[in-house]
Design a protein around this motif. Structure first.
Motif, mmCIF file in Angstrom:
data_model
loop_
_atom_site.group_PDB
_atom_site.id
_atom_site.type_symbol
_atom_site.label_atom_id
_atom_site.label_comp_id
_atom_site.label_asym_id
_atom_site.label_seq_id
_atom_site.Cartn_x
_atom_site.Cartn_y
_atom_site.Cartn_z
ATOM 1 N N LYS A 182 0.828 -1.204 0.000
ATOM 2 C CA LYS A 182 0.000 0.000 0.000
ATOM 3 C C LYS A 182 0.865 1.259 0.000
ATOM 4 O O LYS A 182 1.904 1.302 0.656
ATOM 5 C CB LYS A 182 -0.857 0.044 1.260
ATOM 6 C CG LYS A 182 -1.913 -1.002 1.376
ATOM 7 C CD LYS A 182 -2.670 -0.776 2.689
ATOM 8 C CE LYS A 182 -3.736 -1.782 2.926
ATOM 9 N NZ LYS A 182 -4.479 -1.508 4.176
ATOM 10 N N LEU A 217 -11.836 10.862 4.598
ATOM 11 C CA LEU A 217 -10.852 10.449 3.600
ATOM 12 C C LEU A 217 -10.083 9.213 4.069
ATOM 13 O O LEU A 217 -9.906 8.257 3.315
ATOM 14 C CB LEU A 217 -9.890 11.605 3.318
ATOM 15 C CG LEU A 217 -8.794 11.357 2.298
ATOM 16 C CD1 LEU A 217 -9.384 11.039 0.935
ATOM 17 C CD2 LEU A 217 -7.880 12.566 2.221
ATOM 18 N N GLN A 218 -9.663 9.224 5.331
ATOM 19 C CA GLN A 218 -8.922 8.074 5.848
ATOM 20 C C GLN A 218 -9.797 6.831 5.922
ATOM 21 O O GLN A 218 -9.349 5.733 5.580
ATOM 22 C CB GLN A 218 -8.317 8.411 7.209
ATOM 23 C CG GLN A 218 -7.179 9.404 7.096
ATOM 24 C CD GLN A 218 -6.531 9.725 8.418
ATOM 25 O OE1 GLN A 218 -6.748 9.047 9.419
ATOM 26 N NE2 GLN A 218 -5.716 10.758 8.429
ATOM 27 N N LEU A 274 -12.455 6.119 4.049
ATOM 28 C CA LEU A 274 -12.791 5.662 2.697
ATOM 29 C C LEU A 274 -11.630 4.975 1.982
ATOM 30 O O LEU A 274 -11.845 4.132 1.127
ATOM 31 C CB LEU A 274 -13.274 6.836 1.847
ATOM 32 C CG LEU A 274 -14.669 7.346 2.177
ATOM 33 C CD1 LEU A 274 -14.953 8.641 1.428
ATOM 34 C CD2 LEU A 274 -15.715 6.301 1.826
ATOM 35 N N THR A 275 -10.403 5.345 2.342
ATOM 36 C CA THR A 275 -9.244 4.818 1.612
ATOM 37 C C THR A 275 -8.391 3.859 2.435
ATOM 38 O O THR A 275 -7.325 3.447 1.990
ATOM 39 C CB THR A 275 -8.354 5.982 1.123
ATOM 40 O OG1 THR A 275 -7.894 6.711 2.256
ATOM 41 C CG2 THR A 275 -9.105 6.895 0.172
ATOM 42 N N SER A 276 -8.855 3.480 3.607
ATOM 43 C CA SER A 276 -8.029 2.686 4.526
ATOM 44 C C SER A 276 -7.616 1.323 3.956
ATOM 45 O O SER A 276 -6.597 0.776 4.355
ATOM 46 C CB SER A 276 -8.743 2.496 5.861
ATOM 47 O OG SER A 276 -9.941 1.772 5.683
ATOM 48 N N GLU A 332 -6.830 0.815 0.780
ATOM 49 C CA GLU A 332 -5.867 1.031 -0.292
ATOM 50 C C GLU A 332 -4.612 1.784 0.155
ATOM 51 O O GLU A 332 -3.599 1.758 -0.540
ATOM 52 C CB GLU A 332 -6.491 1.832 -1.442
ATOM 53 C CG GLU A 332 -7.650 1.149 -2.129
ATOM 54 C CD GLU A 332 -8.986 1.410 -1.433
ATOM 55 O OE1 GLU A 332 -9.101 2.408 -0.693
ATOM 56 O OE2 GLU A 332 -9.907 0.601 -1.617
ATOM 57 N N ILE A 333 -4.697 2.474 1.292
ATOM 58 C CA ILE A 333 -3.608 3.345 1.723
ATOM 59 C C ILE A 333 -3.232 3.024 3.156
ATOM 60 O O ILE A 333 -4.090 2.801 4.002
ATOM 61 C CB ILE A 333 -4.034 4.831 1.615
ATOM 62 C CG1 ILE A 333 -4.214 5.193 0.142
ATOM 63 C CG2 ILE A 333 -3.018 5.761 2.277
ATOM 64 C CD1 ILE A 333 -4.785 6.561 -0.098
ATOM 65 N N TRP A 357 -2.230 4.687 6.232
ATOM 66 C CA TRP A 357 -2.228 6.018 6.846
ATOM 67 C C TRP A 357 -1.363 6.002 8.085
ATOM 68 O O TRP A 357 -1.495 5.134 8.929
ATOM 69 C CB TRP A 357 -3.643 6.436 7.221
ATOM 70 C CG TRP A 357 -4.473 6.801 6.039
ATOM 71 C CD1 TRP A 357 -5.318 5.982 5.350
ATOM 72 C CD2 TRP A 357 -4.520 8.066 5.385
ATOM 73 N NE1 TRP A 357 -5.886 6.665 4.314
ATOM 74 C CE2 TRP A 357 -5.420 7.955 4.310
ATOM 75 C CE3 TRP A 357 -3.886 9.291 5.600
ATOM 76 C CZ2 TRP A 357 -5.706 9.007 3.458
ATOM 77 C CZ3 TRP A 357 -4.167 10.346 4.755
ATOM 78 C CH2 TRP A 357 -5.061 10.207 3.699
#
Length: 129
Positions: free
Chosen positions: A2, A23-24, A26-28, A30-31, A33
């Protein structure tokens, strides 16, 4: 693997933190953080809070200088970033409200400096009118 994105911890209920938290969330998947504590949100004394926040967060930002990944930031502490860090930053601008300054008159000068470095960022997203 990731991608890594660093940001302030999305604590608090201000508009900017709500956007960051969304944002965190929704994208956890794929990313990856990685967050830095946001000392300003837990400081109950309003007067000079921004200045205390900047001095407290400075070592955390220096530690990120050579960290891999990008940044999603929404705070005056962007001023503490090296230009190479700003080049990897998406800055989220929620609003600019001079009447809410807690560290006047210095805070107005910091905002002017912030506006002058925003072109160094990879992107600036304004989430308010």
């Amino acid at each position: 693997m990731k991608p890594i994105i660093h940001s302030l911890a999305p604590t608090g209920h201000t508009g900017g933190r709500v956007y960051l938290r969304m944002l965190q969330q929704l994208t956890s998947e794929e990313i990856s953080w990685r967050t830095v504590p946001d000392f300003k949100r837990s400081d109950r004394t309003r007067r000079w809070r921004t200045m205390r926040h900047l001095s407290t967060i400075a070592p955390h930002i220096r530690a990120l200088h050579d960290a891999p990944g990008a940044f999603v930031w929404d705070d005056l502490s962007l001023l503490l970033f090296a230009p190479s860090m700003r080049a990897r930053t998406i800055f989220i601008l929620h609003h600019y409200e001079p009447l809410q300054h807690d560290s006047a008159p210095i805070q107005a000068q910091l905002w002017q400096q912030l506006f002058s470095v925003l072109p160094q960022c990879a992107a600036v997203v304004c989430v308010a009118p």
